[in-house]
Design an enzyme around this catalytic site. Structure first.
Site, PDB file in Angstrom:
ATOM      1  N   HIS A 452     -12.091 112.642  62.263  1.00 43.60           N
ATOM      2  CA  HIS A 452     -11.761 112.298  60.882  1.00 43.60           C
ATOM      3  C   HIS A 452     -12.562 113.190  59.955  1.00 43.60           C
ATOM      4  O   HIS A 452     -13.556 113.796  60.348  1.00 43.60           O
ATOM      5  CB  HIS A 452     -12.030 110.815  60.583  1.00 43.60           C
ATOM      6  CG  HIS A 452     -13.479 110.435  60.667  1.00 43.60           C
ATOM      7  ND1 HIS A 452     -14.376 110.670  59.648  1.00 43.60           N
ATOM      8  CD2 HIS A 452     -14.183 109.836  61.652  1.00 43.60           C
ATOM      9  CE1 HIS A 452     -15.568 110.235  60.003  1.00 43.60           C
ATOM     10  NE2 HIS A 452     -15.483 109.729  61.203  1.00 43.60           N
ATOM     11  N   SER A 454     -14.668 114.056  56.299  1.00 42.81           N
ATOM     12  CA  SER A 454     -15.600 113.479  55.347  1.00 42.81           C
ATOM     13  C   SER A 454     -16.381 114.641  54.731  1.00 42.81           C
ATOM     14  O   SER A 454     -15.814 115.675  54.419  1.00 42.81           O
ATOM     15  CB  SER A 454     -16.519 112.469  56.059  1.00 42.81           C
ATOM     16  OG  SER A 454     -17.436 111.909  55.146  1.00 42.81           O
ATOM     17  N   HIS A 594     -43.792  99.530  71.367  1.00 42.32           N
ATOM     18  CA  HIS A 594     -42.843  99.839  70.301  1.00 42.32           C
ATOM     19  C   HIS A 594     -43.009 101.300  69.904  1.00 42.32           C
ATOM     20  O   HIS A 594     -44.034 101.920  70.184  1.00 42.32           O
ATOM     21  CB  HIS A 594     -43.043  98.925  69.087  1.00 42.32           C
ATOM     22  CG  HIS A 594     -44.399  99.027  68.469  1.00 42.32           C
ATOM     23  ND1 HIS A 594     -45.494  98.350  68.951  1.00 42.32           N
ATOM     24  CD2 HIS A 594     -44.842  99.731  67.392  1.00 42.32           C
ATOM     25  CE1 HIS A 594     -46.551  98.622  68.217  1.00 42.32           C
ATOM     26  NE2 HIS A 594     -46.185  99.456  67.270  1.00 42.32           N
ATOM     27  N   SER A 596     -42.697 104.823  67.306  1.00 42.52           N
ATOM     28  CA  SER A 596     -42.857 105.424  65.995  1.00 42.52           C
ATOM     29  C   SER A 596     -43.510 106.789  66.217  1.00 42.52           C
ATOM     30  O   SER A 596     -43.304 107.418  67.246  1.00 42.52           O
ATOM     31  CB  SER A 596     -43.694 104.532  65.081  1.00 42.52           C
ATOM     32  OG  SER A 596     -43.718 105.070  63.774  1.00 42.52           O
TER      33      SER A 596
END
Length: 897
Positions: A452, A454, A594, A596
Site C-alpha cells: 500500500h 503512504s 527488562h 533498555s
C-alpha cells in the site's frame, strides 16, 4: 483575480445570485445561530446535520427560504436530514460532499451517501449539485428530474455507468465524474447541447460513443487516466473545444482531423502507446506527446503475441503531471492491470507487476521537504532523502510494488544501515530494504517492496539485529561487534517474542575529548528492545567487551560501573550493586530481566550518571558552521547555508568562483532535525514575501546530510545612493525539539541562549536604475499581465519587473530556453544595443505577452531559468507561486467554499 471576485464571477455564470445581488462568495460569516441570510454552511461543523434539524424544527419558516446549503456526508445524521431537503423549494445550490474526515493513512474518507430520496426531484430551482466523495454506484434517478440543473459533480464515487436517459439534463453546462469506475457512456450524452466542461478523467473507459461529437458547446474535455485505445473521429466536430486532455490512456492512434479544430489551444497526448502521430497534429505548437514510444518499429506478429507480457515504461519529467505546485515536485500517472515501470526525473523508480492493480488506478506522487513536526527521527538516525508521498493512501495492491529511492550515502556505513521508513497506522515503521550503487552514476538507491502507498523516506539508523525468542531460549549477537551477545535461557518466556539489538561504538578519543579525563573509558553502547511489555520470566545474560585498555589482568572491579539508561537516554542509573558481575579476560557478563540502554564504564569518578548523560548528548550533536555569501555579479543575492564542520571548506571551494563573503561563523552544535532561523538586521531586509518567512525571519531545518541552503534577495530601506549599507545576518535557534535531552533544553533558555552566530552583509552604493531615467521602453505602459492560474497564484507585471532585475547577462540563454528564436534574440539585442536593462525587459515581456494564455507558462519560465543555470531565479518564481497558492487556499477556507 482576487479569489472572492473569482467566486462571484462563477456565481454569476451559474445564476446563483441572491435577492440582494450578492454572489455566493459574498455571503456573510456564519452567525452563532448558523442561519445567515439565505445560506446555510453547515459542513464546517462536526454536528452540522443536527444543527440543521434543530433549525428546521425551530425556524422552519426561515429555513425553507434557504437557497444555498452545504452539509457533510460524513455526518451520521445525514440520512435523517435528507428527508427534510425536498421542503426547501427555493434551493439553488446543494453540496453534500464527503472528505471532511481522514482515515489512518491520512486519506480523505468518503461520505456515506449511496442513494437519494425519490422526492428529491421536486427541487425545481436547484441549479448546482455537488455529491463528490461519496459511495454512489449508480446515479440516482431523481437527479434526472431536476429541470434547472446546470452544474453536477459526482467525482470520487463508485459509478460504473450512467443512466441511458442522462441526456435529458438539457441545461447542464458542467459535469464532473472524475475518479469513478465508468466503463462506458450512454449515447444520450450527445444530447447535452449546452455542456461546456466535461471531466471523465480517472475512470475505466475503453470506448467513446460517436455521439460525443454532438457536444458543440464543449470547451474543455478531460478523458485522461482511462483505458481508451482509440477516440472517435466525431471529436473533430467540437468546434468550440479549447482543451483536450487524453494523457495516460492506451491510445495507439489519434485522428488527424483533430488538427482542424479552430479554437484548440492544448492537446495532451502524454503517456500513451502512440508509435506515430499524424503530421498535422505534430505541427501544432500546443501538443504534448512525452511518454510515448514514438519512432519505434512496428511490432512483428510474434512480438504482438507476447505484447501482453511487455510492460509499459513511463518516463516522467520534472514537474510533469496533472499536479504542479511550485517548489513541490509532483505529478501523476496511471497503472493498469498489465503493470508498468515508472521512472521519475528525480531518480525514483517504480515497478508495478502485472496484476498488481485489478482496475486502472491513478497514482499521485509528491516530493516534500521533511517537517520535524511529523517526521519523527529516532536517536542516532540520519535523514538521507526528502519525503516521498504516494496516493491513494491505503489502497491494497494485489502484488507487491517495488520502489527504488535515491539517497545520500552516509559516511559511517559500518555501524549504520540504510532503510526505507514509511508511515502507517499513525506511526513510522522500517521496511525490509536492500541498497546498491548504480554503475554509471555511482549513486546509491534503496529498494523496498510495499502493498500500500503512504509516505516514504530513507534514513540511516544503527545496525539492527533481531531474532524470535521461543520458550526454548536462543542466542542473539551483534553484527557490528560480535563480542556483544545476549543469551536467552530455556523457560525465559511462555509465548515467543521478538527482540531487537542495536550497538553504538564509542571511541576512547571521543570519551576523552568530551569528558576531558584520560582515565574515563567506556564500552560500546547497547540498546535492547522487545515487542512485549512483560518482563522475562528468567534473567537474560548479557556479554559486553571490557572498555578499551582494560583486561582481566589489570582490572580494578571498584572502577567498573554498569549503567542503565531510560529510552530517551536522559537518565543513567548505576546498577552495579544490583547485578552480579562476572569477568573474563576480555568480557563482563551480567543478567537483567527488562530491556533498555546498557553501558559499561571504567573510571575513578564516583557519580558516573551525569558524565554518561553528557557524553550521550554530545554523541547526538553535530558541529556546524554558518556561511553567508553574496553573488559577485549581484550582491543583493545572498546564499545562506548551515554546513557540518568537516564539509565547510569543500563547500566554500565550490562556491568561491561565483560568491564572496566573510569567513564562516564559529562552530556551534545542533541536533538532527532542529529548527533555526536567519534574520537580516541593521538596515537590511528580505526583498520579497516568502512562504518560509516567519515574522521576518527565514526558517530552516537542519539535517546533516541534506542541503541546508537558501538563496534569497535582500534590500535596504536606507537610501543607498550616497553610501553602502553595512548590515548583518544573525542565526537563532527555533523551538526546542521534543527529543532534545532535558539538560540541553534547560541550557537553551534565557535572553541570549537562542542566538547562534552573526555574519556581516554589505550592500554596495546603489547605481542609478533604469526606472530613474525613463526611456521610451520603460515609460511604455504594458498591458496587465497575469501568468498562471487562480489556484496557484499569478505572476504579475510587478513580479516580472522584480525578476528582470536579477537576470543580467544571462538574458539571451534564458530567452532561447523560453522558446524565442535566434532572430528574435538578435533583434532585441540590436534594438536596445546600448542598454542591457532594456534588452532584458524587452525579452521578458515579449515572451510574457505571447504566452499569457498558456496555463503552463509559469512552469516553462521556471524550467528555462533552471536550464540557463539560474536556479536562484527559479526558486524566487516558485516561492511567489507557492505563496499565491497558500493565500488562495486560505481565502477559499475563509469564505467556506
Amino acid at each position: 483575480l482576487d479569489p472572492v471576485d473569482e467566486m462571484q464571477k462563477m456565481a454569476e455564470l451559474l445564476g446563483l445570485r441572491d435577492e440582494c445581488g450578492e454572489g455566493t462568495s459574498g455571503a456573510p460569516a456564519l452567525a452563532g445561530s448558523c442561519l445567515a441570510d439565505n445560506r446555510l454552511n453547515l459542513d464546517v461543523y462536526p454536528d452540522g446535520c443536527c444543527r440543521f434539524l434543530q433549525l428546521f424544527k425551530e425556524q422552519q419558516r426561515e429555513v425553507v427560504q434557504v437557497e444555498f446549503l452545504r452539509l457533510s456526508s460524513n455526518d451520521c445524521l445525514l440520512d435523517t436530514t435528507l428527508g427534510s431537503l425536498p421542503h426547501l423549494k427555493h434551493l439553488k445550490s446543494l453540496v453534500l460532499k464527503g472528505g471532511h474526515a481522514r482515515d489512518e493513512f491520512g486519506s480523505y474518507q468518503q461520505g456515506s451517501l449511496t442513494s437519494l430520496p425519490p422526492d428529491f426531484g421536486n427541487l425545481r430551482c436547484l441549479t448546482h449539485l455537488d455529491l463528490s466523495f461519496n459511495r454512489f454506484s449508480t446515479l440516482p434517478s431523481c437527479i434526472l428530474h431536476l429541470p434547472s440543473l446546470r452544474v453536477l459533480l459526482v467525482s470520487h464515487n463508485s459509478l460504473v455507468t450512467l443512466p441511458e436517459d442522462f441526456g435529458c439534463l438539457s441545461k447542464l453546462t458542467f459535469f464532473s465524474a472524475m475518479k469513478n469506475q465508468l466503463k462506458d457512456l450512454p449515447r444520450s450524452i450527445g444530447e447535452l447541447s449546452m455542456l461546456q466542461d466535461l471531466d471523465l478523467s480517472e475512470n475505466a473507459l475503453e470506448l467513446l460513443p460517436e455521439e460525443v461529437g454532438n457536444l458543440h458547446n464543449c470547451t474543455e474535455l478531460d478523458l485522461s487516466g482511462n483505458r481508451l485505445s482509440s477516440i472517435p473521429d466525431s471529436l473533430a466536430n467540437l468546434k468550440s473545444l479549447r482543451r483536450l486532455h487524453l494523457h495516460s490512456n492506451l491510445l495507439v492512434t489519434v485522428p488527424a482531423s483533430l488538427a482542424s479544430l479552430p479554437n484548440l489551444s492544448r492537446l495532451d497526448l502524454q503517456n500513451n502507446c502512440l508509435r506515430a502521430i499524424p503530421a498535422e497534429i505534430q505541427a501544432l505548437p500546443f501538443v504534448h506527446v512525452r511518454g510515448n514510444p514514438l519512432g519505434e518499429a512496428e511490432p512483428s506478429p510474434q512480438a504482438e503475441k507476447s505484447s501482453t507480457r511487455r510492460l509499459q515504461r513511463l518516463f516522467l519529467a520534472s514537474g510533469e503531471g496533472s499536479v504542479i505546485h511550485s517548489c513541490i515536485s509532483s505529478g501523476s500517472f496511471t497503472v493498469t492491470s498489465e503493470g508498468c515501470k515508472v521512472v521519475l526525473a528525480c531518480g525514483i523508480h517504480f515497478y508495478f507487476p502485472p496484476g498488481a492493480a485489478s482496475d486502472p488506478l491513478w497514482i499521485y506522487f509528491r516530493s516534500l521537504t521533511p517537517d520535524p513536526q511529523w517526521v519523527k527521527l529516532r536517536h542516532h538516525d540520519v535523514l538521507l532523502s526528502r519525503v516521498l508521498e504516494l496516493q491513494p493512501h491505503g489502497v491494497q495492491f494485489q502484488q507487491e510494488v517495488q520502489i527504488w529511492m535515491p539517497y545520500i550515502s552516509p559516511q559511517t556505513p559500518h555501524q549504520h544501515e540504510v532503510v526505507v521508513r514509511t508511515f502507517s497506522r499513525q506511526s513510522w515503521s522500517d521496511l525490509r530494504t536492500r541498497v546498491k550503487q548504480k554503475r554509471k552514476s555511482k549513486k546509491w538507491v534503496a529498494h523496498c517492496c510495499v502493498l500500500h502507498f503512504s509516505w516514504f523516506l530513507v534514513v540511516s539508523r544503527l545496525v539492527q539485529n533481531e531474532c524470535r525468542v521461543p520458550a526454548e531460549g536462543t542466542l542473539l549477537f551483534s553484527s557490528v561487534d560480535p563480542n556483544i551477545k545476549v543469551i536467552f535461557p530455556p523457560g525465559v518466556t511462555k509465548e515467543p517474542r521478538s527482540v531487537k539489538l542495536q550497538v553504538l561504538p564509542v571511541s576512547a578519543e571521543e570519551i576523552q575529548e568530551i569528558t576531558a579525563n584520560a582515565g574515563c573509558r567506556a564500552s560500546p553502547l547497547l540498546y535492547l528492545s522487545q515487542d512485549s511489555t512483560v518482563d522475562f520470566l528468567k534473567p537474560v545474560r548479557i556479554q559486553l567487551p571490557l572498555p578499551p585498555g582494560v583486561t582481566g589482568l589489570n582490572l580494578d572491579p571498584s572502577r567498573l560501573h554498569i549503567l542503565h539508561g531510560d529510552l530517551e537516554g536522559q537518565t543513567w542509573n548505576d546498577i552495579t550493586s544490583e547485578v552480579v558481575l562476572e569477568f573474563t579476560h576480555l568480557y563482563a557478563v551480567f543478567e537483567v530481566t527488562h530491556f533498555s540502554w546498557y553501558w559499561l564504564w571504567y573510571t575513578t569518578k564516583t557519580y558516573i550518571g551525569g558524565i554518561a548523560r553528557k557524553v550521550y548528548e554530545r554523541l547526538r550533536l553535530y558541529q556546524v558552521n554558518f556561511i553567508a555569501l553574496q553573488r559577485k555579479k549581484d550582491p543583493e543575492q545572498v546564499l545562506l547555508q548551515c554546513v557540518p564542520k568537516h564539509k565547510v571548506w569543500s563547500v566554500l571551494k565550490k562556491l568561491q568562483d561565483r560568491y564572496r563573503g566573510p569567513e564562516p561563523s564559529d562552530m556551534v552544535e545542533m541536533f538532527e532535525g532542529e529548527q533555526f532561523f536567519a534574520a537580516f538586521e541593521r538596515g537590511i531586509s528580505i526583498d520579497m514575501d516568502r512562504p518560509d518567512c516567519v515574522d521576518g525571519r527565514l526558517s530552516f531545518i537542519f539535517y546533516s546530510h541534506l542541503k541546508n541552503m537558501k538563496e534569497i534577495y535582500v534590500t535596504s530601506p536606507v537610501d543607498r545612493k550616497g553610501q553602502a549599507v553595512k548590515g548583518q545576518v544573525s542565526f537563532y535557534r527555533g523551538a526546542v525539539p521534543d527529543s532534545i535531552p532535558e539538560d540541553a533544553s534547560r541550557r537553551r533558555k534565557g535572553p541570549d541562549s537562542l542566538w547562534l552566530a552573526t555574519l556581516p552583509i554589505k550592500l554596495p552604493q546603489l547605481k542609478p536604475r533604469w526606472d530613474e531615467n525613463p526611456s521610451p521602453l520603460y515609460s511604455f505602459s504594458f498591458p496587465p499581465l497575469n501568468l498562471g492560474n487562480a489556484e496557484t497564484g499569478y505572476l504579475t507585471q510587478a513580479n516580472l519587473l522584480s525578476i528582470a532585475r536579477r537576470v543580467g547577462a544571462d538574458w539571451q540563454s534564458i530567452g532561447l530556453n523560453l522558446g524565442l528564436t535566434y532572430q528574435q534574440i538578435e533583434r532585441i539585442g540590436y534594438n536596445n544595443r546600448e542598454d542591457l536593462n532594456k534588452q532584458i525587459l524587452d525579452m521578458l515581456f515579449s515572451w510574457a505577452q505571447q504566452n499569457s494564455e498558456d496555463p503552463d507558462c509559469v512552469s516553462k519560465l521556471i524550467t528555462a531559468m533552471k536550464e540557463s543555470g539560474r536556479q536562484d531565479i527559479a526558486d524566487e518564481v516558485e516561492a511567489i507561486i507557492e505563496l499565491g497558492r497558500q493565500k488562495y487556499s486560505e481565502s477559499i477556507r475563509r469564505v467556506g467554499l
